[in-house]
Scaffold this motif. Sequence first.
Motif, PDB file in Angstrom:
ATOM      1  N   UNK A 131      68.954  26.672 -77.212  1.00 20.74           N
ATOM      2  CA  UNK A 131      68.311  25.692 -78.582  1.00 20.74           C
ATOM      3  C   UNK A 131      66.871  25.070 -78.495  1.00 20.74           C
ATOM      4  N   UNK A 132      66.844  24.841 -77.138  1.00 16.91           N
ATOM      5  CA  UNK A 132      65.479  24.623 -76.900  1.00 16.91           C
ATOM      6  C   UNK A 132      63.949  25.334 -76.730  1.00 16.91           C
ATOM      7  N   UNK A 133      62.662  25.243 -77.324  1.00 18.25           N
ATOM      8  CA  UNK A 133      61.680  25.987 -76.903  1.00 18.25           C
ATOM      9  C   UNK A 133      61.413  25.990 -75.787  1.00 18.25           C
ATOM     10  N   UNK A 134      60.979  27.438 -75.247  1.00 18.56           N
ATOM     11  CA  UNK A 134      60.403  27.868 -74.193  1.00 18.56           C
ATOM     12  C   UNK A 134      59.157  28.124 -74.494  1.00 18.56           C
ATOM     13  N   UNK A 135      58.664  27.536 -72.940  1.00 18.15           N
ATOM     14  CA  UNK A 135      56.781  27.661 -72.760  1.00 18.15           C
ATOM     15  C   UNK A 135      56.601  28.701 -71.867  1.00 18.15           C
ATOM     16  N   UNK A 136      54.815  28.592 -72.055  1.00 18.79           N
ATOM     17  CA  UNK A 136      54.106  29.314 -70.879  1.00 18.79           C
ATOM     18  C   UNK A 136      53.493  28.380 -70.630  1.00 18.79           C
ATOM     19  N   UNK A 137      51.943  28.782 -69.952  1.00 16.79           N
ATOM     20  CA  UNK A 137      51.059  28.024 -69.028  1.00 16.79           C
ATOM     21  C   UNK A 137      49.885  28.517 -69.663  1.00 16.79           C
ATOM     22  N   UNK A 138      49.027  28.734 -70.467  1.00 17.17           N
ATOM     23  CA  UNK A 138      47.709  28.970 -70.792  1.00 17.17           C
ATOM     24  C   UNK A 138      46.515  28.136 -70.196  1.00 17.17           C
ATOM     25  N   UNK A 139      46.270  28.993 -68.983  1.00 17.82           N
ATOM     26  CA  UNK A 139      45.171  29.194 -67.727  1.00 17.82           C
ATOM     27  C   UNK A 139      43.674  29.075 -68.045  1.00 17.82           C
ATOM     28  N   UNK A 140      43.085  27.624 -68.028  1.00 16.90           N
ATOM     29  CA  UNK A 140      41.983  28.053 -68.540  1.00 16.90           C
ATOM     30  C   UNK A 140      40.659  27.082 -67.400  1.00 16.90           C
ATOM     31  N   UNK A 141      39.682  28.854 -66.933  1.00 17.54           N
ATOM     32  CA  UNK A 141      38.903  29.137 -66.169  1.00 17.54           C
ATOM     33  C   UNK A 141      37.770  28.219 -66.079  1.00 17.54           C
ATOM     34  N   UNK A 142      37.406  27.285 -65.293  1.00 14.37           N
ATOM     35  CA  UNK A 142      36.446  25.594 -65.528  1.00 14.37           C
ATOM     36  C   UNK A 142      36.145  25.834 -64.187  1.00 14.37           C
ATOM     37  N   UNK A 143      34.399  26.593 -64.244  1.00 12.81           N
ATOM     38  CA  UNK A 143      33.809  25.861 -63.123  1.00 12.81           C
ATOM     39  C   UNK A 143      34.421  26.876 -61.719  1.00 12.81           C
TER      40      UNK A 143
END
Length: 564
Positions: free
Chosen positions: A510-522
């Motif tokens: 019943x817990x929220x499942x997550x992902x990872x938003x990865x952003x390229x910076x330099x």
Amino acid sequence: MKNKYTILLTLFAVLAIASCKKGGVLDQVKTTDLNEEKTFSDSTRTIQFLTRIYSDIGFSADPRRFGSSVGVYSITDEVEGSLLAATAYNVIFQTGAVSAINIPTDAWVTSYANIRRVNVFLKHLPETPLSPGLRNKLAGEARFLRAWYYFIMLKHYGGVPLIGDAVYEATDDVPGKRATFEACVNYIESECNAAASQLPLTQNGLDYGRITRGACLALKSRLLLYAASPLFNARPEMDGVLGYTTFDGQRWNKAAQAALDVINLNQYQLLELSTPAPGYGFQKVFTLRKNTEYILAAMAGNNRTLEAIWDPPSRAGSGSAYPYQELVDAFGTKNGKPIATDPTYNPADPYANRDPRLNYTILFNQGLRLGTNKAISPVNTYVNAAQDGFPLTKTGYFLRKFLDENTIASATSSTTERCFPLIRYAEILLNYAEAANESGDINTAYTQLVAIRRRAGINAGADGMYGLTAGMSKEDMRVLIQNERRVELAIEEHRYWDVRRWKIAENISNKTLHGMRITKVGNGYTYERIDIRTPVFVAPKWYLWPIPQSEVNKSVDLTQNPGW
């Protein structure tokens, strides 16, 4: 009332039979003019009939069980599926829309269809032209398969009707009363023991991939581990159909002994390879049809099956299964410690210095993978990266486990000889660790975990404990074993059933499942944890599946599971 189970409506005039090919591969062929007399008067056709029963052996664990790339791993906290329709099974399960009307019917229908086929086979086996020795061996294989299909139903539903050796026709009155959980366990165990006494330790040549004595004992190990688990103990409801009516700690001792019986065969060992990288045996074993670790596998010809559904688009795959961050986080560091407690873990470089099994299970940003140009290069999953980037991958990840490092989905790529594991030796060691710990023998649990972690490529450490903490309590060891099963057996159909038999699904699902938003910076990246979905789990109703309502409607004696 006539109980016309779907399985009993199978027309024998149309048989889907299979033939053994080189290396034990099971390929299906069809014929339309056979009846029982013609089939079992011929030795080849007799064996083909049995091989047909083998062909469904992996359906429950199949990564495409519910269509496309939706398997059991997509209805738990391992992988987000790509299908979005309200009628897609991954959506139905995760949103709580599942019911006795729309539940998949395969666990019931496919299992009973094959149990009937086994009974037909055993009925006619004495009259076949096969030698007595071969008849005895094939009878052992058939009895194992019958036990295997009963166990699939047991973990889905609890106790089910036991039909023995009977072969019912569509016009017969078929018993619909469900046997108790205990009776089902006793029956499956007795069939495993009987089959083991009829089967050799190994099957070689054209027989490779068929059932061995070890497979029989390994199924018994899994069965008795489940039987000892919290979900199936102290369950007085429905007169014992859902589990044992009382708790008995001796069941853990019996489960431990069953696992030890497999170990004492001295037929299996973990594939340990440290080159070209630590823990490489964990990667390589899944690409080898024949190896020291597989006890039972769903055999297949050379293929690119999993590459086609799991590899990212840049590797010619459909990239349609996205691991959750929770699975990624379950893998500790290379020192065998949780990422939350090991100072070597760096959240700004989250995939460095990790348990090598992470790299062999998850394809993360900048993970190396064979490309369509036949060169190894990084896969980019960061925001808006060409072909593979977020949001194409909903969680920032693709699956890598089982994939051959020399194979991609492209038709110009080589194939792999991979077969899908159904029981492997690592599971038996983990079964032994869990049952021993619950029995109060924590030292045995330590020994099994050290073996698993050594093969995984985790650093031994100055104390040679591979990250394990000395002096753990039973409760601490239990939590550790549960996580070790999660990472070692990921995507192998264990996680879904484990959290249920441990009776912790209501706290997990019943817990929220997550992902990872990865952003390229330099030249670097930033990492943002994002919500993917919050699954729905209603306890205690959803600890067991409902029997398909279409089957319940066929018999006044067939009772539905509570709440459905």
